[in-house]
Design a protein around this motif. Structure first.
Motif: not given
Lengths: 172, 553
Positions: B261, B286, B353-354, B356-357, B361-362, B364, B368, B419
């Protein structure tokens, strides 16, 4: 293949004689009795002579022997006689004393400093190191307690060390 | 005068009064004739050198697999005998540290700090030390946990040879000081000073052979892909308009489907970075981030000891994170050491980014885009730092940590509170290495704490290390010690005493290593200018890549 098979008896003797004083002194410094230092010095050389042959400088050989001697000394006890954390301080103090000649020059300087010692400090050294008197006997003779004798001996060693350093700096 | 300085005078006085070193040469000769030769077992292996195919296979194993592998080789250490059998072992340090001293050497030649990995050579006589309580894995031999101040020595290695691969089946370690616990294959062994622990490999030769075959195949695939890419690049040079790559449109994975990703990329590194499983990196990060904060909190309690269950769990997760590091290094991402590469803006942004995903909490789309801009700016700065020429290697590290501090701050400012909490759980970041999104990851990897009461004691110990490293004579070493003592007297370095987290886990309080690094660069400059060094010693000084950190006690 071991060194025993590749070097002569004379070479073994030369090797042992050129390094044994430092190994023995180092073991005594670590706290080994004279008898234990004899045995461990012998075992240290046996390890060197049975280990795979390697070309080393005299300094590298001395370092290798000290490490083996130290490990053998540690193994002689159920519990490690000192913490590894002390290793650097221990090695620094030893290197400072031993120099390049296994401590030969330092001993000459120490003898000179001893001759300049006087008063109670000289008496304490004579009674403790020469006559092997106990602290209580020394204390009774000098009129101080056992702790006082301990402090006096330590202060005296500190004075002697300072004297040796001064002489070394003056001579260099 | 230290106790040891006192003891040295004491033993000298004893010698002057009769306790003299005897001549033991006759005793040694006699013992040599009487005793069975050779305390260390030797293999009757032939003295053939392996061919290039074997070498390539083992190099491939080193690059791609955290496996234990063995070769017949000539050992580079001074004590090695020709044709001595040695073992190259993957090492992965989760907690604490691991110092490696080759057989016959006096001082450690390698230091693996916490959360680092690499390879080392084992042979009878090799010693492994760890001052703090440590947890590390040794190739296929499983995990070892050591008590503080543990020294292990390789006593014997047992080998089996199949299909041209020499593999170790057993490794016997003698415990010189401290204690060690070994865990593998559901078995446990504990040994303390004077005892031995016998480790059994959980890998088989058949596995090693199969793995080598797989790795060779993987190399061939990568070489094909590289050749195709070079061919495309050559064509693109002719038609410049076709050469433009959209940075925000990562290339689809080529030959193999990879669960990636990757949101942020750079055409220079796109191909390699596409091979990293970023989704897994995010999921593991995470899971690991709160555990690190928990570990630090546990160590903050009065009289705390390292919680082993937690530490082992962290180690297992860390191993998964490390899986991507060889790819990052091979991609050529600039950075000071592996952890410098791991904290490169591109890696950080994709991992974040991954992460948070995984935390729900991806980022936005607006976030990005902002992060993409930050990554470009800071990646360019990272490249500039790597390309600059400097007197000392550590200057690069300082420039990089300062840049990354700003980068992490900028990123943090773009996140929502939720986040930000997923990125750095409460308590993370107080110590270097306790946050996976901090420049502390870099400084932790290069810090060598030196517990000391004051600048003089620090100078004595640090001076000894420098003297060993540079090969200084006593007079020059004394000069270096004086400079160190003067330069390290700044109150900033001595105001906070080292606590349990710092002494047991080697995780320095945030900012401590950076302050020591600035100070070190100062005294390194002074040494360079004021001390008469040989060109070789100057070069060694310039290449120093560890920070000697005063740890007040």
């Amino acid at each position: 293949m071991t060194v025993v098979q590749t070097i002569s008896q004379d070479e073994v003797v030369r090797l042992v004689q050129s390094h044994q004083a430092e190994v023995w002194r180092y073991l005594r410094y670590l706290g080994a009795s004279a008898e234990l230092a004899d045995d461990l010095t012998q075992d240290t050389f046996l390890q060197l002579l049975r280990a795979p042959f390697a070309v080393r400088s005299p300094q590298q050989t001395a370092g290798w022997l000290r490490t083996v001697a130290r490990n053998l000394f540690v193994r002689a006890f159920r519990r490690p006689p000192f913490e590894l954390a002390e290793l650097e301080t221990m090695e620094a103090a030893w290197s400072g004393f031993a120099g390049d000649d296994a401590g030969g020059e330092a001993l000459v300087r120490l003898r000179g400093c001893l001759e300049r010692l006087d008063g109670r400090a000289r008496d304490a050294v004579r009674l403790h190191y020469e006559e092997r008197r106990s602290r209580s006997e020394i204390g009774a003779q000098l009129g101080v307690g056992e702790d006082g004798v301990k402090s006096l001996l330590r202060r005296t060693r500190s004075l002697l060390r300072a004297c040796m350093q001064r002489d070394a700096e003056g001579g260099s | 005068m230290t106790d040891w300085e006192d003891r040295v005078v004491d033993s000298a006085l004893q010698e002057l009064h009769g306790s003299k070193p005897p001549d033991l040469s006759a005793r040694v000769l006699l013992a040599l004739r009487e005793a069975a030769p050779g305390p260390l077992p030797r293999l009757a292996e032939p003295s053939r050198r392996r061919g290039p195919t074997f070498v390539r296979a083992t190099v491939a194993a080193a690059l791609f697999a955290a496996a234990t592998w063995f070769v017949l080789d000539r050992f580079a250490g001074p004590s090695a005998a020709p044709d001595q059998v040695i073992a190259h072992v993957a090492v992965d340090v989760a907690i604490g540290e691991l110092a490696w001293t080759p057989a016959g050497h006096v001082a450690p030649a390698l230091l693996f700090p916490g959360r680092s990995s690499g390879h080392l050579v084992l042979a009878p006589g090799t010693r492994l030390h760890s001052e703090p309580a440590s947890i590390f894995s040794l190739g296929t031999f499983g995990d070892l946990s050591t008590r503080p101040f543990t020294e292990l020595e390789v006593k014997t290695m047992e080998f089996r040879k199949e299909h041209g691969v020499v593999a170790a089946t057993f490794l016997t370690l003698g415990v010189v000081t401290g204690g060690v616990a070994w865990q593998a294959l559901g078995r446990n062994e504990v040994a303390t000073a004077g005892e031995v622990v016998r480790l059994e490999s959980n890998g088989t030769n058949a596995n090693a052979v199969a793995e080598n075959a797989q790795l060779k195949q993987r190399i061939a695939e990568l070489e094909q892909r590289l050749a195709a890419q070079q061919s495309n690049a050559a064509r693109s040079d002719v038609t410049p308009s076709a050469a433009k790559v959209q940075p925000d449109a990562p290339k689809p994975a080529t030959a193999e489907p990879v669960a990636s990703s990757m949101l942020f990329t750079d055409p220079k590194y796109a191909e390699a970075l596409a091979g990293i499983d970023w989704a897994q990196m995010g999921a593991v990060t995470n899971e690991m981030a709160p555990l690190l904060a928990e570990l630090v909190a546990a160590m903050g309690k009065e009289g705390a000891e390292v919680p082993m269950d937690l530490a082992i769990k962290i180690q297992q997760l860390n191993s998964k994170l490390l899986a991507g590091v060889p790819t990052m290094l091979k991609a050529g991402l600039p950075g000071f050491g592996p952890n410098g590469t791991y904290t490169h803006p591109l890696v950080v942004a994709n991992t974040l980014a991954n992460t948070l995903a995984a935390a729900g909490q991806s980022l936005t789309p607006a976030q990005q885009r902002t992060l993409e801009g930050l990554v470009k700016v800071f990646s360019s700065e990272a490249q500039g730092i790597a390309d600059s020429s400097r007197t000392f290697s550590l200057e690069q590290m300082l420039a990089e940590t300062e840049m990354k501090d700003r980068f992490f701050k900028e990123i943090g400012s773009q996140l929502t509170p939720e986040q930000a909490a997923a990125m750095n759980p409460k308590g993370a970041g107080k110590y270097d290495g306790s946050s996976l999104f901090s420049a502390g990851l870099m400084t932790q990897a290069h810090a060598q704490p030196i517990p000391a009461r004051d600048a003089a004691e620090f100078a004595r110990v640090a001076g000894g290390r420098i003297a060993d490293r540079l090969g200084l004579d006593e007079a020059t070493a004394a000069q270096v010690r004086t400079l160190l003592a003067q330069a390290s007297a700044s109150p900033e370095l001595w105001q906070d005493r080292g606590d349990a987290t710092e002494t047991s886990l080697r995780m320095m309080r945030s900012g401590r290593t950076q302050a020591a690094l600035r100070n070190q660069l100062h005294w390194m400059q002074q040494i360079q200018q004021q001390v008469n060094l040989t060109p070789e010693q100057r070069e060694k000084l310039a290449k120093m890549n560890h920070v000697l950190v005063p740890l007040p006690r």
